[in-house]
Write an enzyme that holds these catalytic residues in place. Sequence first.
Site, PDB file in Angstrom:
ATOM      1  N   GLY A  29      53.770 -10.959 -21.395  1.00  0.00           N
ATOM      2  CA  GLY A  29      52.801  -9.859 -21.460  1.00  0.00           C
ATOM      3  C   GLY A  29      52.583  -9.256 -20.090  1.00  0.00           C
ATOM      4  N   ASN A  30      51.509  -8.503 -19.945  1.00  0.00           N
ATOM      5  CA  ASN A  30      51.163  -7.958 -18.624  1.00  0.00           C
ATOM      6  C   ASN A  30      49.657  -7.774 -18.539  1.00  0.00           C
ATOM      7  OD1 ASN A  30      50.481  -5.096 -19.459  1.00  0.00           O
ATOM      8  ND2 ASN A  30      52.591  -5.243 -20.231  1.00  0.00           N
ATOM      9  N   TYR A  31      49.176  -7.326 -17.392  1.00  0.00           N
ATOM     10  CA  TYR A  31      47.728  -7.308 -17.120  1.00  0.00           C
ATOM     11  C   TYR A  31      46.999  -6.060 -17.615  1.00  0.00           C
ATOM     12  CZ  TYR A  31      48.657 -11.218 -13.960  1.00  0.00           C
ATOM     13  OH  TYR A  31      49.022 -12.420 -13.443  1.00  0.00           O
ATOM     14  N   SER A  32      47.665  -5.196 -18.360  1.00  0.00           N
ATOM     15  CA  SER A  32      46.997  -3.962 -18.801  1.00  0.00           C
ATOM     16  C   SER A  32      45.728  -4.280 -19.598  1.00  0.00           C
ATOM     17  CB  SER A  32      47.955  -3.144 -19.675  1.00  0.00           C
ATOM     18  OG  SER A  32      47.255  -2.069 -20.249  1.00  0.00           O
ATOM     19  N   ALA A  97      51.208  -0.098 -21.516  1.00  0.00           N
ATOM     20  CA  ALA A  97      52.131  -0.785 -20.601  1.00  0.00           C
ATOM     21  C   ALA A  97      53.056  -1.627 -21.473  1.00  0.00           C
ATOM     22  CB  ALA A  97      51.350  -1.645 -19.626  1.00  0.00           C
TER      23      ALA A  97
END
Length: 221
Positions: A29-32, A97
Amino acid sequence: MTQSKLSGKKIVITAGPTYEKIDPVRFIGNYSSGKMGFALANVCAEQGAEVTLITGPVSQKTTHPNIKRIDVESAEAMYQAALTAFTDADAAILSAAVADFRPASPMDTKIKRESGQELTLHLLPNPDIAAALGCIKKEKQILVGFALETDDEAHHAQDKLKRKNLDFIVLNSLRDKGAGFSHDTNKITIIHKSGESVAYPLKSKQEVAADIVNQLALLLQ
Ligand code: CTP
């Protein structure tokens, strides 16, 4: 801007991160945070638009009756939902994102750690939602993308604008204090396909959303 500037317009917004499953308990995943996309959805809804908000996993809430929220997890699910919603939309704002890659073979059971052993994940490229919508976009449909860059910002943003057939792109640089994923503020430059660009000062994400929607409303008139 009057209250009903976007009245009767259908706007698709993608927001948040995507999660790409590795096994039942792990993902890429990512930090969005989804804050920018949700702020955009609120401003569009307040201006009278019918909003379809397709969001990855976030803790943001939606309350406005003009917002139809579709929760998804993976890039593939976001892609399918966006393709469907875009068919009769006037515009799409792609603020998600999206993970660029996904594990080729997500496991049905938890991957066990084997002491001292390395693990290699084989990743496949995900569909590019913005580029896909750019390909099928009709003349009157407006497409807005984002570019979060760390270097050579304007050049990368202009390249994405062309590559994805966008009408304008919202550039933010990670070199600017207060810009990016985890902040409540953002500092943007809007670059139009004509090459014209407008740079804005650091503002709250609500105010930034209002600036972006103002530009969009001009193109939808
Ligand atoms: N985007 C998308 N689908 C993807 C990747 C990106 O819709 N699979 C959209 C984003 O929502 C954003 C724009 O395309 O509006 C640019 O995203 P970015 O991640 O910066 O673009 P990439 O093409 O992935 O470029 P790179 O990772 O090389 O910087």
